[in-house]
Scaffold this active site. Structure first.
Site, PDB file in Angstrom:
ATOM      1  N   ARG A   1      15.406 -14.681 -15.173  1.00 50.97           N
ATOM      2  CA  ARG A   1      15.559 -13.442 -15.952  1.00 50.97           C
ATOM      3  C   ARG A   1      15.734 -12.203 -15.074  1.00 50.97           C
ATOM      4  NH1 ARG A   1      10.216 -14.542 -15.358  1.00 50.97           N
ATOM      5  NH2 ARG A   1       8.730 -12.816 -15.161  1.00 50.97           N
TER       6      ARG A   1
ATOM      7  N   HIS B   1      10.698 -10.538  -7.840  1.00 51.30           N
ATOM      8  CA  HIS B   1      11.329  -9.967  -9.037  1.00 51.30           C
ATOM      9  C   HIS B   1      12.550  -9.096  -8.754  1.00 51.30           C
ATOM     10  CE1 HIS B   1       7.494 -10.385 -11.753  1.00 51.30           C
ATOM     11  NE2 HIS B   1       7.851 -11.511 -11.167  1.00 51.30           N
TER      12      HIS B   1
ATOM     13  N   HIS C   1       9.192  10.005  13.034  1.00 53.68           N
ATOM     14  CA  HIS C   1       7.932  10.171  13.775  1.00 53.68           C
ATOM     15  C   HIS C   1       6.725   9.775  12.927  1.00 53.68           C
ATOM     16  CE1 HIS C   1       8.909  13.765  11.545  1.00 53.68           C
ATOM     17  NE2 HIS C   1       7.642  14.140  11.566  1.00 53.68           N
TER      18      HIS C   1
HETATM   19  C1  RB5 Z   1       7.471  13.843   8.093  1.00 50.18           C
HETATM   20  O1  RB5 Z   1       6.496  14.822   8.294  1.00 50.18           O
HETATM   21  C2  RB5 Z   1       7.443  13.318   6.674  1.00 50.18           C
HETATM   22  O2  RB5 Z   1       7.928  14.278   5.798  1.00 50.18           O
HETATM   23  C3  RB5 Z   1       8.257  12.043   6.573  1.00 50.18           C
HETATM   24  O3  RB5 Z   1       7.753  11.106   7.467  1.00 50.18           O
HETATM   25  C4  RB5 Z   1       8.257  11.346   5.229  1.00 50.18           C
HETATM   26  O4  RB5 Z   1       6.982  11.222   4.720  1.00 50.18           O
HETATM   27  C5  RB5 Z   1       9.228  11.856   4.245  1.00 50.18           C
HETATM   28  O5  RB5 Z   1       9.408  11.298   3.152  1.00 50.18           O
END
Ligand code: RB5
Length: 149
Positions: free
Chosen positions: A137, A103, A14
């Site tokens: 490299r 890289h 989300h």
């Molecule tokens: C969700 O609230 C948040 O924790 C998630 O999107 C993310 O940032 C986690 O690493």
């Protein structure tokens, strides 16, 4: 130059949902093709559920590059980097997107949906897809990333 006939798997929670929709809409208009692994709304979900399918598909060689997002980009990149054949790079500006291809031969770009402006993020994806690995490299260096048990 990235072949726009190659489909790009994309996934988010989300926290990355709005950015995912923006990227798909904006870059589809430029001819890129996407396979959307969700999520499909702002409803709270666990990022790992939507990042694993993208990372697994890259790991198995089904797609060349993938795009993942969450709020910070951290959980998404941590999840994706559990796969041996994945090099997921958390990027927040154009130069990061360019350098990680040059890289690190990164094959997934991870974006922090709550910390970057969407227009820049779409440009970053375009730069990421159209920058070639420099080789030389950097080959030994990426070959030493994997840790054997
Ligand atoms: C969700 O609230 C948040 O924790 C998630 O999107 C993310 O940032 C986690 O690493």
């Amino acid at each position: 130059m990235f072949d726009k006939n190659h489909v790009l798997p994309v996934g988010s929670d989300h926290g990355g949902f709005e950015l995912k929709q923006y990227i798909i809409q904006t870059l589809s208009a430029e001819g890129y093709k996407f396979k959307d692994f969700g999520t499909n709304s702002n409803k709270s979900v666990d990022y790992s559920d939507f990042i694993h399918p993208v990372a697994k598909a890259i790991n198995e060689g089904l797609f060349k590059f993938g795009i993942i997002m969450c709020g910070s980009g951290q959980g998404a990149s941590m999840t994706a980097n559990k796969y041996l054949n994945v090099r997921a790079a958390l990027c927040w500006d154009l130069e990061q997107a360019r350098l990680t291809r040059l890289h690190n031969n990164a094959n997934i770009i991870a974006l922090p949906g709550r910390f970057i402006d969407f227009e820049t993020a779409a440009e970053m994806v375009d730069v990421f897809l159209n920058t070639d690995f420099e080789g030389g490299r950097h080959i030994n260096r990426i070959n030493k990333i994997t840790v054997a048990d």
